[in-house]
Design an enzyme around this catalytic site. Sequence first.
Site, PDB file in Angstrom:
ATOM      1  CB  SER A 249       4.319  -8.902   3.616  1.00 56.54           C
ATOM      2  OG  SER A 249       4.205  -8.008   2.532  1.00 56.54           O
TER       3      SER A 249
ATOM      4  CB  SER B 252       3.705  -4.964   3.631  1.00 47.22           C
ATOM      5  OG  SER B 252       2.340  -6.530   3.486  1.00 47.22           O
TER       6      SER B 252
ATOM      7  CE  LYS C 190      -0.071  -6.877   5.942  1.00 49.86           C
ATOM      8  NZ  LYS C 190       0.666  -7.880   4.870  1.00 49.86           N
TER       9      LYS C 190
HETATM   10  N1  GLN Z   1       7.761  -6.269  -0.778  1.00 43.70           N
HETATM   11  C1  GLN Z   1       6.810  -6.715  -1.422  1.00 43.70           C
HETATM   12  C2  GLN Z   1       6.426  -5.937  -2.333  1.00 43.70           C
HETATM   13  O1  GLN Z   1       6.738  -4.974  -1.539  1.00 43.70           O
HETATM   14  C3  GLN Z   1       6.319  -7.745  -0.716  1.00 43.70           C
HETATM   15  C4  GLN Z   1       4.911  -7.694  -0.014  1.00 43.70           C
HETATM   16  C5  GLN Z   1       3.699  -8.574   0.235  1.00 43.70           C
HETATM   17  O2  GLN Z   1       3.597  -9.482   0.362  1.00 43.70           O
HETATM   18  N2  GLN Z   1       2.601  -8.218   0.519  1.00 43.70           N
HETATM   19  O3  GLN Z   1       5.386  -6.484  -3.243  1.00 43.70           O
END
Ligand code: GLN
Length: 479
Positions: free
Chosen positions: A176, A152, A77
């Site tokens: 994420s 994400s 990532k």
């Molecule tokens: N959807 C969550 C957020 O927007 C998780 C994001 C993540 O785990 N990086 O914070």
Amino acid sequence: MFEFISIEHYHALLQKETITCEQAVHFYLQQIDKNKYLNVFIEVFEEEALERAKELDLKRKSGATPKKLHGVVIAIKDVICYKNHQVSAASDILKGFISLYSATAVERLLEEDAIIIGRTNCDEFAMGSTNENSAYGKVLNAKDRTRTPGGSSGGSAVAIQANFCMLSLGSDTGGSVRQPADFCGIAGLKPSYGKISRHGLIAYASSFDQIGIFGKNISDISKVLDVISGPDEFDSTVSHKKTETGFVPLKEKKKFRFAYFPEALDHPSLDTEISATIKNFIKELEEDGNIVSPFSFELLDYIVPAYYVLTTAEASSNLSRYDGIRFGHRTSKPGIDIDELYKQSRTEGFGKEVKRRIMLGSFVLSAGYYDAYYTRALKVRRLLVEKINEVLTQFDFIIIPTAPTTAFKLGEKTKDPVSMYLADIYTVLANLTGIPAVSIPLFQHSNGMPFGLQIMTKQYQEALLLQIVDYLMNKHAKS
Ligand code: GLN
């Protein structure tokens, strides 16, 4: 055509000379090229990956014993640093930035002879649940192009879903890895906080962030975890407890104690078909001789607010370094003073969601509101840790959905950030409490999309967690 089944199977093919590492990399590069519209990679390290594959083929043919991840093709990532390669957190503010060092996780992958094939698209600074907050455009779900892959780490999830590599790394601050795994029908592990070094992982919310692993099967995920986890002099939060010692499948007859939260399965936001399927799965577990009991969890509706107060607070502090002077894009606007330069650079460099979170975080940390929001959210976090400890002294595992729905339609959540935040209800718990969790791909919805569920357990019990997950996946596949 090359078909990847598992690392073990791939290594056997290499030994039999049915395939070479170079051919495997070629295959993936072709796959990536044919499916560019999915927008999975921000950058593919094409020549370099091929070069490394050739070297590994020579090394193996010269009789060297293959290392644990010999020739294993992995995507990372775009929040994970790889020395002398660009890393941008999918943000304009870091466009063109080149890593000065590699993340510990990347160094360990390379030491075991893995091949890094490229950096994957994601939500800007890992903030989001759909991959639509990227400066490089959205990623599409390979199963249905009108849907998001989740976020994400959407790029890393589709990289496995669409067969662009063997395994991939994401990061999981609030779901994420697990939520995109769920939306794409693959397995995703968020390890315990302190399992994998965060050195070289671009920080979003440091007391929540963990590198996570996507894969097609549990034994592969376990192998990668084994390689990248463990103490690191660059991250003092990593546990010194002994790390994995290889994956051993569970013996058939062992019975466990599972807890589920009725509040979670009867939550009004949960899709009724998902709820019914998981309830049925629970029944089957019981019929299989396990103890499966409800455990009341009244704190459920406090989870998302606590998560967004604490993570935005940490993000506002972590992202202050991108000011155009220390790090990141600097405005070219002429004739401005230093304050204006900071402001203008950040205005130009950050996207809308990141700005929203920096402002929210600055607000909850401000003198007048600190106690009302930040301190309170910390108290909720403490209560959650106590509750989870209570559950996990009575039970071996927790079963909980991964997401309230299957993959969102593109654009469905972008107009209403709060509705996007609320969909994190089932994943943020593991990050607030530091426990490990896996999203297992098990089911198919009548709308054609995959979904699964999460299994969680005590901190640093990854070995046991992966065993039960592997067992459940295999058992389900046979049924
Ligand atoms: N959807 C969550 C957020 O927007 C998780 C994001 C993540 O785990 N990086 O914070």
